[in-house]
Design a protein around this motif. Sequence first.
Motif, PDB file in Angstrom:
ATOM      1  N   PHE A 115      -4.528   5.423 -10.566  1.00  0.00           N
ATOM      2  CA  PHE A 115      -4.331   4.613  -9.374  1.00  0.00           C
ATOM      3  C   PHE A 115      -5.669   4.004  -8.977  1.00  0.00           C
ATOM      4  O   PHE A 115      -6.621   4.730  -8.713  1.00  0.00           O
ATOM      5  N   VAL A 116      -5.734   2.685  -8.982  1.00  0.00           N
ATOM      6  CA  VAL A 116      -6.931   1.980  -8.503  1.00  0.00           C
ATOM      7  C   VAL A 116      -6.603   1.486  -7.103  1.00  0.00           C
ATOM      8  O   VAL A 116      -5.920   0.480  -6.942  1.00  0.00           O
ATOM      9  N   PRO A 117      -7.032   2.220  -6.066  1.00  0.00           N
ATOM     10  CA  PRO A 117      -6.605   1.848  -4.715  1.00  0.00           C
ATOM     11  C   PRO A 117      -7.387   0.657  -4.185  1.00  0.00           C
ATOM     12  O   PRO A 117      -8.432   0.285  -4.713  1.00  0.00           O
ATOM     13  N   GLU A 143       1.066   4.158  -2.845  1.00  0.00           N
ATOM     14  CA  GLU A 143       0.672   5.508  -2.441  1.00  0.00           C
ATOM     15  C   GLU A 143       1.840   6.484  -2.532  1.00  0.00           C
ATOM     16  O   GLU A 143       1.640   7.667  -2.789  1.00  0.00           O
ATOM     17  N   ASP A 203      -8.906   0.363  -1.314  1.00  0.00           N
ATOM     18  CA  ASP A 203     -10.146   0.725  -0.638  1.00  0.00           C
ATOM     19  C   ASP A 203     -11.017   1.493  -1.631  1.00  0.00           C
ATOM     20  O   ASP A 203     -10.920   2.695  -1.753  1.00  0.00           O
ATOM     21  N   LEU A 212     -14.383   2.146  -2.039  1.00  0.00           N
ATOM     22  CA  LEU A 212     -15.390   3.133  -1.656  1.00  0.00           C
ATOM     23  C   LEU A 212     -14.852   4.131  -0.632  1.00  0.00           C
ATOM     24  O   LEU A 212     -15.425   5.176  -0.423  1.00  0.00           O
ATOM     25  N   GLY A 213     -13.722   3.797   0.010  1.00  0.00           N
ATOM     26  CA  GLY A 213     -13.193   4.712   1.009  1.00  0.00           C
ATOM     27  C   GLY A 213     -12.158   5.647   0.428  1.00  0.00           C
ATOM     28  O   GLY A 213     -11.793   6.638   1.047  1.00  0.00           O
ATOM     29  N   MET A 214     -11.656   5.355  -0.761  1.00  0.00           N
ATOM     30  CA  MET A 214     -10.592   6.178  -1.310  1.00  0.00           C
ATOM     31  C   MET A 214     -10.790   6.457  -2.790  1.00  0.00           C
ATOM     32  O   MET A 214     -10.675   7.584  -3.229  1.00  0.00           O
ATOM     33  N   GLY A 215     -11.112   5.426  -3.546  1.00  0.00           N
ATOM     34  CA  GLY A 215     -11.190   5.610  -4.998  1.00  0.00           C
ATOM     35  C   GLY A 215     -12.466   6.292  -5.429  1.00  0.00           C
ATOM     36  O   GLY A 215     -12.480   7.010  -6.427  1.00  0.00           O
ATOM     37  N   LEU A 216     -13.544   6.060  -4.680  1.00  0.00           N
ATOM     38  CA  LEU A 216     -14.844   6.585  -5.079  1.00  0.00           C
ATOM     39  C   LEU A 216     -15.528   7.184  -3.861  1.00  0.00           C
ATOM     40  O   LEU A 216     -15.102   6.979  -2.740  1.00  0.00           O
ATOM     41  N   LEU A 243     -14.658   2.209 -11.075  1.00  0.00           N
ATOM     42  CA  LEU A 243     -13.383   2.807 -10.675  1.00  0.00           C
ATOM     43  C   LEU A 243     -12.317   2.597 -11.753  1.00  0.00           C
ATOM     44  O   LEU A 243     -11.644   3.547 -12.173  1.00  0.00           O
ATOM     45  N   LYS A 302       0.842  -1.193   0.000  1.00  0.00           N
ATOM     46  CA  LYS A 302       0.000   0.000   0.000  1.00  0.00           C
ATOM     47  C   LYS A 302       0.882   1.250   0.000  1.00  0.00           C
ATOM     48  O   LYS A 302       0.667   2.176  -0.785  1.00  0.00           O
TER      49      LYS A 302
END
Lengths: 512, 366
Positions: free
Chosen positions: A344-346, A302, A348, A350-354, A416, A298
Amino acid sequence: MDSKTPAVKMRDITKTFGPVVANDKVWLDIYRGEILALLGENGSGKTTLMNMLSGIYFPDEGRIYVDGKEAVIRDPADAYRYGIGMIHQHFKLVDVLTAVENIVLGLHEPGRLNLAKAAERIKAICDAYGFEVDPYQKVYDMSVSQKQTVEIVKVLYRGADILILDEPTAVLVPQEADKLFAVLRNMRDDGKAIVIITHKMHEVESLSDRVAILNRGRFVGDMLTKNTNAQEMTNMMVGRPVTLNIDRPVPVDPKPRVEVKGLTVRSDDGIVKLDNVSFTARSGEILGIAGISGCGQKELLEAIAGLQPTEKGSICYVEDDGMKEELVGKDPLAIASMGVSLSFVPEDRLGMGLVGSMDLTDNMMLRSFRRGHSPFANRKAPRLLAEQVVKELEVNTPGVSTPVRRLSGGNVQKVLVGREISSAPTVLLTAYAVRGLDINSSYIIYDLINQQKKRGVAVIYVGEDLDVLLELCDRILVLCGGKVSGIVDGPGADKHKIGMMMTQLGGEEAHE
Amino acid sequence: MNKKERTPVVHIVKRGALPWYGSWGIRGCAILAALIVCGIITSVVTGENPIQVYVAIFKGSFGTSRKFWVLLQNIAMLLCVSIAVTPAFKMRFWNIGGEGQALAGALASAACMICLRNVLPNWAVIVCMVVSSIAAGALWGFIPAFFKARWNTNETLFTLMMNYVAIQLVAYFSVVWESPKGSGNIGIINQNTMIGWLPQIGRYKYLLNVIIVALLTVGMYIYLNYSKHGYELSVVGESERTARYVGIKVEKVIIRTMLLSGAICGIAGMLLVGGTSHTLTSSIVDNRGFTAVMVAWLAKFNPIWMIFTSFLLVFLGRGAGEIATNFSLNQSFGDILTGIILFFIIGSEFFINYKISFHHSGKKED
């Protein structure tokens, strides 16, 4: 085996959520001394069906029989009275309590609370099946697999002999999964009935005795695992024949695109997450990152994306003409304004990407809303993009004005990935891109990644399923405790060796 | 297993999105049911005719043209504070300091009226009032926002405490500027010269306030729904990590939004001092900073719906006062009725989101 009476019989079970029929007249038999794998695509109603058995939902129609007698399961306490216990995908533990406190929580045993006695019983359970649990360890100190063990022991402690596990290996590394399987086999041999929900075919084949398959809420069939194979099961799940091969086109003219040198990253609390990591990602190539979860994957992604402060080292973006630009110390906005198209497809989603509560259109404009000088946001282009993504990636949604939170996991991921590749990136970072996705959706994602590779994108693919990494990636970088354990070529790589490199630096060679 | 086995009679099911007429139908039924319950309670407890009580409540707001203008003025002021706290709430920044921010604006206005009355012409005093009240409200919003952005302090406590700071400051200046001496009150400021009094449009004393708030409401609706800033603050509210991931500067958005929130509260304070009461007391905002929280939540942070929710709260409040005088009932009785009506309205949201289904399958007992 068919001569035995089933421990659980579910008959004509129907459950609807508003207009959605999650289960439609489902029949299911669960036997003691058997491991049943419940298969189905995302949204096929597996979890719903099991939730009705464990008392989370109540069926709209249909009957459940436990040991031949009709059972009415209104809540989890009822389920325990019938000996049914479920281990959910998301653990339900209190972090600040110890294992034993979590296990006795909510039990109303007569007399005073006696933790020592409870701990003894826990030990006995652990010894019987080969678990390792320290009853007095706090949950926040535990690894994911230890937490899962506590959940299983909790269910056993309550006397369950019908156990349901919802995607138990989604969060485990291969070695941990093997340990879990050994325990499950012990429990089966002890006469317990076990149901596991999973997407991973090789687990089904190696672990289960029987499979039951759901497709769009309907029961398709069940059979003994030894009488079937991955291809047949997949076809039944999807409802049509599918191919199970991942393409690996030969990289065309690979050139260095991202050069990472001596990268060291420390977390907020001072723990070294990445230690002197160096590698080069090339254009037109998929670089896989393997490693036990939490080994710095991660932080690595990042850091490249400009979201993680670094301590030492450099991350250079290399232009086609060989010009190098330093990315360290720049935030995502600064990187984008340099003209570096980095997607970047993270992990998380729903918590980060969308943004879960926003609709598809608003999520499409997350990256692009700043465009233009007007103080007002233009929603026309994002809406067109959303419509295009829905059409091209076959996103199953009522429309582009639906909040993405309402979509199933696979469709969320398509949205995403669709947005991230729409900006024609030159570098694509993906973290656990297919986690929790069913086979069909996973293959769509692999296809999309391969298309980007063919376009000449440098893809960095962090994955957890070694089989997939071996099939998809051109090179695999193995991380171990934040250090590079080695980089191996994808074609011809040995799964076992990579597994060793994940647990000790350099694999067997580093053995002293 | 000696417990009696039976299927549950009712169970609760989450429902999908209702069409608009469905949800408004449910809300309408809730108000009707509330009125019936209130009617029963009224006749049982007080022996009054509930119809007459309702007529009195209605007359409390619409009885005379003066009462109607007071209603409008109160709606405007409540709406103004509600509009102000909304962007912060949409950003999940729990600004319960609307009271203090408005009071800071009121204090700044009063200070201009008192200190500049002999220095500047009337128009310049009004300009100074506008500027300084906006600045004061914004400052009151900025301080907690800065601490939140920098050190992630808890904004709820911080904004709440800022209310008391503002109240104490006003209490202090009430003594400094007291008139007549020894009263401890400021009294009507510039009663004879009317310097710093906002101009009156025609015969309508409160029309200017209503127009300003109407413009702010429409502006806020556009800002939240169509501007880039509005989009950014919703992203920050939903998920700070997503905001960072797409390169939104979260700290900047928090501070910017709270400056806006505080500034509009400051305008509310200015309208209260310069456009309505022409005096300053520590209770001049009259708890609107807190009522605004309810207005905003009831309207789900939609500025246009807030016109209705603030109307409802003001209407009920004025009706309660009216029946207290008309029927020589305690003011608290009106509050009871208001409470019942709000209970039903808020409760109806449950039925909009969930469906109760009754089980008809034959129950079996072993």
